[in-house]
Design an enzyme around this catalytic site. Structure first.
Site, PDB file in Angstrom:
ATOM      1  N   GLU A 102       0.847  -1.202   0.000  1.00 50.92           N
ATOM      2  CA  GLU A 102       0.000   0.000   0.000  1.00 50.92           C
ATOM      3  C   GLU A 102       0.881   1.251   0.000  1.00 50.92           C
ATOM      4  O   GLU A 102       1.996   1.230   0.524  1.00 50.92           O
ATOM      5  CB  GLU A 102      -0.864   0.030   1.263  1.00 50.92           C
ATOM      6  CG  GLU A 102      -2.304  -0.399   1.060  1.00 50.92           C
ATOM      7  CD  GLU A 102      -3.178   0.615   0.325  1.00 50.92           C
ATOM      8  OE1 GLU A 102      -2.675   1.432  -0.472  1.00 50.92           O
ATOM      9  OE2 GLU A 102      -4.398   0.579   0.555  1.00 50.92           O
ATOM     10  N   ASP A 103       0.349   2.323  -0.553  1.00 51.15           N
ATOM     11  CA  ASP A 103       1.045   3.607  -0.452  1.00 51.15           C
ATOM     12  C   ASP A 103       0.863   4.204   0.935  1.00 51.15           C
ATOM     13  O   ASP A 103       1.808   4.655   1.568  1.00 51.15           O
ATOM     14  CB  ASP A 103       0.543   4.591  -1.534  1.00 51.15           C
ATOM     15  CG  ASP A 103      -0.975   4.733  -1.560  1.00 51.15           C
ATOM     16  OD1 ASP A 103      -1.681   3.941  -0.889  1.00 51.15           O
ATOM     17  OD2 ASP A 103      -1.467   5.632  -2.259  1.00 51.15           O
ATOM     18  N   ASP A 106      -4.489   5.095   6.111  1.00 53.65           N
ATOM     19  CA  ASP A 106      -5.023   6.293   6.767  1.00 53.65           C
ATOM     20  C   ASP A 106      -5.958   5.815   7.896  1.00 53.65           C
ATOM     21  O   ASP A 106      -5.500   5.503   8.990  1.00 53.65           O
ATOM     22  CB  ASP A 106      -5.724   7.125   5.689  1.00 53.65           C
ATOM     23  CG  ASP A 106      -6.300   8.443   6.173  1.00 53.65           C
ATOM     24  OD1 ASP A 106      -6.090   8.796   7.342  1.00 53.65           O
ATOM     25  OD2 ASP A 106      -6.966   9.130   5.384  1.00 53.65           O
ATOM     26  N   LYS A 134      -0.649   6.836   8.717  1.00 54.42           N
ATOM     27  CA  LYS A 134      -1.119   7.940   9.563  1.00 54.42           C
ATOM     28  C   LYS A 134      -1.710   7.304  10.815  1.00 54.42           C
ATOM     29  O   LYS A 134      -2.925   7.119  10.906  1.00 54.42           O
ATOM     30  CB  LYS A 134      -2.196   8.746   8.830  1.00 54.42           C
ATOM     31  CG  LYS A 134      -1.683   9.593   7.684  1.00 54.42           C
ATOM     32  CD  LYS A 134      -2.844  10.395   7.096  1.00 54.42           C
ATOM     33  CE  LYS A 134      -2.416  11.197   5.890  1.00 54.42           C
ATOM     34  NZ  LYS A 134      -3.574  11.749   5.157  1.00 54.42           N
ATOM     35  N   ARG A 168       1.165  12.682  -8.557  1.00 56.81           N
ATOM     36  CA  ARG A 168       1.716  11.323  -8.447  1.00 56.81           C
ATOM     37  C   ARG A 168       3.156  11.234  -8.945  1.00 56.81           C
ATOM     38  O   ARG A 168       3.925  10.374  -8.535  1.00 56.81           O
ATOM     39  CB  ARG A 168       0.886  10.327  -9.259  1.00 56.81           C
ATOM     40  CG  ARG A 168      -0.523  10.130  -8.760  1.00 56.81           C
ATOM     41  CD  ARG A 168      -1.133   8.902  -9.438  1.00 56.81           C
ATOM     42  NE  ARG A 168      -2.574   8.862  -9.316  1.00 56.81           N
ATOM     43  CZ  ARG A 168      -3.240   8.417  -8.261  1.00 56.81           C
ATOM     44  NH1 ARG A 168      -2.577   7.985  -7.201  1.00 56.81           N
ATOM     45  NH2 ARG A 168      -4.554   8.402  -8.237  1.00 56.81           N
TER      46      ARG A 168
HETATM   47  P1  IMP Z   1      -7.918   4.369   4.413  1.00 53.70           P
HETATM   48  O1  IMP Z   1      -8.954   3.406   3.895  1.00 53.70           O
HETATM   49  O2  IMP Z   1      -8.548   5.486   5.200  1.00 53.70           O
HETATM   50  O3  IMP Z   1      -6.807   3.695   5.181  1.00 53.70           O
HETATM   51  O4  IMP Z   1      -7.313   5.116   3.157  1.00 53.70           O
HETATM   52  C1  IMP Z   1      -6.389   4.552   2.348  1.00 53.70           C
HETATM   53  C2  IMP Z   1      -6.377   5.229   0.990  1.00 53.70           C
HETATM   54  O5  IMP Z   1      -6.748   6.598   1.096  1.00 53.70           O
HETATM   55  C3  IMP Z   1      -4.987   5.215   0.403  1.00 53.70           C
HETATM   56  O6  IMP Z   1      -4.758   4.071  -0.360  1.00 53.70           O
HETATM   57  C4  IMP Z   1      -4.979   6.487  -0.440  1.00 53.70           C
HETATM   58  O7  IMP Z   1      -5.490   6.217  -1.718  1.00 53.70           O
HETATM   59  C5  IMP Z   1      -5.940   7.411   0.260  1.00 53.70           C
HETATM   60  N1  IMP Z   1      -5.259   8.432   1.101  1.00 53.70           N
HETATM   61  C6  IMP Z   1      -5.308   8.525   2.446  1.00 53.70           C
HETATM   62  N2  IMP Z   1      -4.587   9.573   2.897  1.00 53.70           N
HETATM   63  C7  IMP Z   1      -4.059  10.167   1.791  1.00 53.70           C
HETATM   64  C8  IMP Z   1      -3.184  11.311   1.607  1.00 53.70           C
HETATM   65  O8  IMP Z   1      -2.734  12.000   2.554  1.00 53.70           O
HETATM   66  N3  IMP Z   1      -2.852  11.590   0.318  1.00 53.70           N
HETATM   67  C9  IMP Z   1      -3.314  10.873  -0.746  1.00 53.70           C
HETATM   68  N4  IMP Z   1      -4.110   9.807  -0.608  1.00 53.70           N
HETATM   69  C10 IMP Z   1      -4.480   9.442   0.649  1.00 53.70           C
END
Ligand code: IMP
Length: 177
Positions: A102-103, A106, A134, A168
């Protein structure tokens, strides 16, 4: 420190190309050691992880396989929470040593929704490698096995991550000012 504009927002340098590269090398070295004699199967999650996955994969000295899948629709600056599979997973994961790439994690919702689909296929092992975490934003706790950087709960772009489609291509990671 440089400040850039992406759409209507200003971002400042947060992680340099060299800092990222050193950390990716270290994660690659850990995976080489942890998976010695094995053949892990990497599942990289599009779009954001393409750069990390590519750089990490180049660090591997063990045999490994890689596929890309697409899961989430992420609009604007907040997690939409909507998980959509638009490019499917064709491989049978039974008995494989799977590493998700994963990148950024969050809230953790995307992976929390996705993991049961993988577990269902009975891989031999399942680990997660994420470049960014995060941790302050966690709503869905996950065990993250390889983490590049634990970052504050601020929006970031670059090195594969976008803000509304742009950013990107940046070699560094930038944080919202
Ligand atoms: P989660 O489901 O809340 O953990 O979000 C994960 C996804 O949200 C990542 O794969 C990103 O595509 C996107 N994302 C969350 N935070 C950021 C950020 O600060 N910049 C860009 N994309 C983000």
């Amino acid at each position: 420190m440089s400040v850039i504009r992406v759409h209507d927002k200003s971002f400042e340098t947060y992680l340099s190309e060299e800092t990222i590269s050193e950390r990716v090398k270290a994660i690659g070295a850990s995976i080489n050691a942890d998976y010695a004699g094995k053949k892990p199967f990497f599942i990289a999650i599009l779009n954001g992880s393409f750069m990390f996955a590519s750089d990490l994969f180049k660090q591997l000295t063990i045999d490994a396989e890689l596929c890309f899948i697409k899961l989430a629709s992420y609009k604007g600056m907040r997690s939409s929470g909507k998980v959509v599979t638009s490019i499917g997973l064709d491989e049978d994961l039974f008995g494989k040593d799977v590493i998700i790439v994963e990148d950024i994690v969050d809230t953790g919702k995307t992976l929390t929704n996705f993991l049961p689909k993988l577990v269902h296929q009975q891989p031999n092992s399942l680990r997660i490698a994420t470049l960014l975490h995060k941790s302050e934003a966690t709503e869905y706790p996950l065990t993250l096995d390889y983490v590049g950087f634990d970052i504050p709960n601020k929006f970031v772009v670059g090195y594969g991550l976008d803000y509304e489609g742009l950013g990107r291509n940046l070699k560094e990671i930038y944080q919202l000012v």
